[in-house]
Design an enzyme around this catalytic site. Structure first.
Site, PDB file in Angstrom:
ATOM      1  N   LYS A 178       3.488   0.915 -50.760  1.00 25.00           N
ATOM      2  CA  LYS A 178       4.336   0.082 -49.898  1.00 25.00           C
ATOM      3  C   LYS A 178       5.769   0.185 -50.385  1.00 25.00           C
ATOM      4  CE  LYS A 178       5.888  -3.869 -50.290  1.00 25.00           C
ATOM      5  NZ  LYS A 178       7.262  -3.548 -49.775  1.00 25.00           N
ATOM      6  N   GLU A 254       6.937  -3.334 -63.962  1.00 22.93           N
ATOM      7  CA  GLU A 254       8.310  -3.097 -64.429  1.00 22.93           C
ATOM      8  C   GLU A 254       9.164  -4.142 -63.733  1.00 22.93           C
ATOM      9  OE1 GLU A 254      11.923  -2.529 -64.449  1.00 22.93           O
ATOM     10  OE2 GLU A 254      11.611  -0.742 -63.212  1.00 22.93           O
ATOM     11  N   CYS A 288      17.796  -2.526 -62.713  1.00 18.84           N
ATOM     12  CA  CYS A 288      17.209  -3.414 -63.717  1.00 18.84           C
ATOM     13  C   CYS A 288      17.671  -3.057 -65.115  1.00 18.84           C
ATOM     14  CB  CYS A 288      15.687  -3.378 -63.633  1.00 18.84           C
ATOM     15  SG  CYS A 288      15.009  -1.713 -63.731  1.00 18.84           S
ATOM     16  N   GLU A 384      20.302 -12.290 -64.416  1.00 19.86           N
ATOM     17  CA  GLU A 384      20.525 -10.904 -64.010  1.00 19.86           C
ATOM     18  C   GLU A 384      21.497 -10.886 -62.828  1.00 19.86           C
ATOM     19  OE1 GLU A 384      17.811  -6.904 -63.427  1.00 19.86           O
ATOM     20  OE2 GLU A 384      16.969  -8.835 -62.796  1.00 19.86           O
TER      21      GLU A 384
END
Length: 482
Positions: A178, A254, A288, A384
């Site tokens: 997906k 992850e 990331c 973040e």
């Protein structure tokens, strides 16, 4: 509408055939303009089940396929990606907004996973030895885990797909994939290259959808799915891990990052600026592994800020098609969220020292920004950012520095720039991160084990470890008496 042949009509790919999704269609937008790039078929849970049907049916034959045959398929796909690099890079820029230079670099990096795992596919590992008590021999072997569900993000639409597909296929797994609804076109283009390379029907199945949660939940509830590999936010990762626990599904995660970038007093500042520009602004900071918070020794803080700021002010921001260095953020919501972090930092005393200009109208742009005098506990440091903002915090004491660096639930990547390599390595060993770039602004490499500590994930991608994520260990104990 984007004119590339891959996006003229993009559908669900199940059992080696393209089909219309049963939930209608959805728009893919160009973040540089907000215009529609293409319409894509929207897959439903029924389409997802059909994908698992196809993957489960194809699994026995693919698992029994000779490793060399699987290897050659991956190698051919690597070559096709390089052949089509310009077309694929344009596709990434169209749906993701990434600058063309970054998009080209991503295609080269993404293709390398096919080459790397084409080589790993034929290097099967095992063991043979005598039982300690005598009278037996132990044979250790490995087998593919089974049908693997792969869920990829929007920020690296080619690399995140190949980083999962290549080891899964090398190991002998079949897959249901997906892609992110923001950037499905690149994955669909890669699927066509796999088919051109000779992909057997049912080995790879792709279901784009706007209904990610129900689709992935259906996969995790299906007893034929034995593996989930997810790249995305820690919040979503926690949800998927809870669902995977219900059936004890093998999981690789992850997840989010909050990468520190440490600059010591003896650092080469030209090198520090060079590394910082890559670590922070590659992909507009939407990675990331992006440097999220800069810890600069007080002795060089002003000098570094001036040099770094001057480089930031030279960045050009705008549509990839016009050759700019930095493209837009992925959405209007992303612009709002980055702006809120900067505003909170300013309210705490931070100062915008340098910025690059952005287009006056159109697109989801945020100016590349350097913040100085940032409190160590500001939201822009603790969260973040996922955007082109570099907050600078000063330090003098190494123990205090390490406490600040490690005071986070995340532990994906980190960076250290220092003149004394021994000191840099000692600092790196004390940082709670799965990857540390030393005197460079990149940590990703297909030959290296990519992954994090703490709440930044489970497992590793790339290197031999990436293949092992899709294998089960099995051993035979053999009677060996005279």
């Amino acid at each position: 509408m984007f004119s590339d042949r891959d996006s003229a009509r993009a559908d669900v790919f199940v059992g080696g055939r393209w089909r219309a999704g049963s939930a209608g269609e959805f728009d893919v937008l160009d973040p540089a303009t907000g215009a529609v790039v293409s319409r894509v078929s929207d897959g439903s849970e029924a389409d997802g089940t059909a994908a698992v049907d196809a993957a489960a049916a194809a699994f026995p034959r693919w698992a029994a396929t000779a490793p060399r045959e699987r290897s050659e398929l991956l190698r051919r796909t690597f070559e096709l990606m390089l052949r089509d690099r310009e077309r694929l890079a344009a596709l990434i820029s169209a749906e993701n907004g990434k600058a063309l230079a970054d998009a080209r670099a991503e295609i080269t990096y993404a293709a390398e996973f096919f080459r790397w795992f084409s080589e790993e596919a034929v290097r099967t590992a095992g063991g043979f030895g005598a039982g300690p008590a005598g009278g037996t021999r132990t044979v250790v072997t490995h087998k593919p885990v089974g049908v693997a569900a792969l869920v990829t993000p929007w920020n690296f639409p080619a690399a995140m797909a190949t980083r999962k597909l290549a080891p899964a296929l090398a190991a002998g797994c079949t897959t249901v994939l997906k892609p992110a609804s923001e950037t499905p076109l690149t994955t669909l283009a890669l699927t066509r290259l796999l088919v051109e390379a000779g992909l057997p029907a049912g080995v790879v199945n792709v279901v784009p959808t706007k209904r990610s949660g129900p689709l992935v939940s259906a996969w995790l509830a299906d007893p034929r799915v034995r593996k989930i590999s997810f790249t995305g936010s820690t919040e979503v990762g926690r949800v998927l891990l809870r669902q995977a626990a219900d059936r004890v599904v093998n999981a690789s995660m992850e997840l989010g990052g909050n990468a520190p970038f440490v600059i010591t007093a003896d650092a080469d500042l030209d090198l520090a600026v060079e590394a910082a520009m890559v670590a922070k602004f590659r992909g507009g900071g939407q990675a990331c592994t992006a440097a999220n918070r800069f810890y600069v020794h007080a002795a060089v803080a002003a000098d570094f800020a001036d040099r770094f700021g001057a480089a930031v002010e030279k960045l050009t921001v705008g549509p990839a098609a016009d050759g700019h260095d930095i493209g837009p953020l992925i959405s209007a919501r992303a612009v709002t969220e980055v702006g809120a972090l900067v505003d909170q930092a300013i309210s705490r005393g931070a100062v915008v020292s340098h910025q690059a200009p952005v287009p006056e109208a159109g697109g989801f742009y945020y100016p590349p920004t350097v913040l100085v005098d940032v409190p160590a506990d500001a939201d822009v440091v603790r969260n973040e950012i996922f955007g082109p903002v570099a907050p600078l915090v000063t330090w003098t004491d190494e123990e205090t520095l390490l406490r600040m660096v490690n005071d986070t639930e995340m532990g994906l990547a980190a960076y250290v720039v220092a003149g004394d390599l021994g000191r840099a390595l000692r600092l790196a060993e004390r940082i709670d991160a799965g990857m540390v770039g030393i005197n460079r602004g990149l940590v990703s490499d297909p030959s290296a084990p990519f992954g994090g500590m703490k709440q930044s994930g489970l497992g590793r991608e790339g290197a031999r470890a990436g293949l092992e994520e899709f294998l089960e260990t099995q051993y035979f104990t053999v009677d060996w008496r005279d």
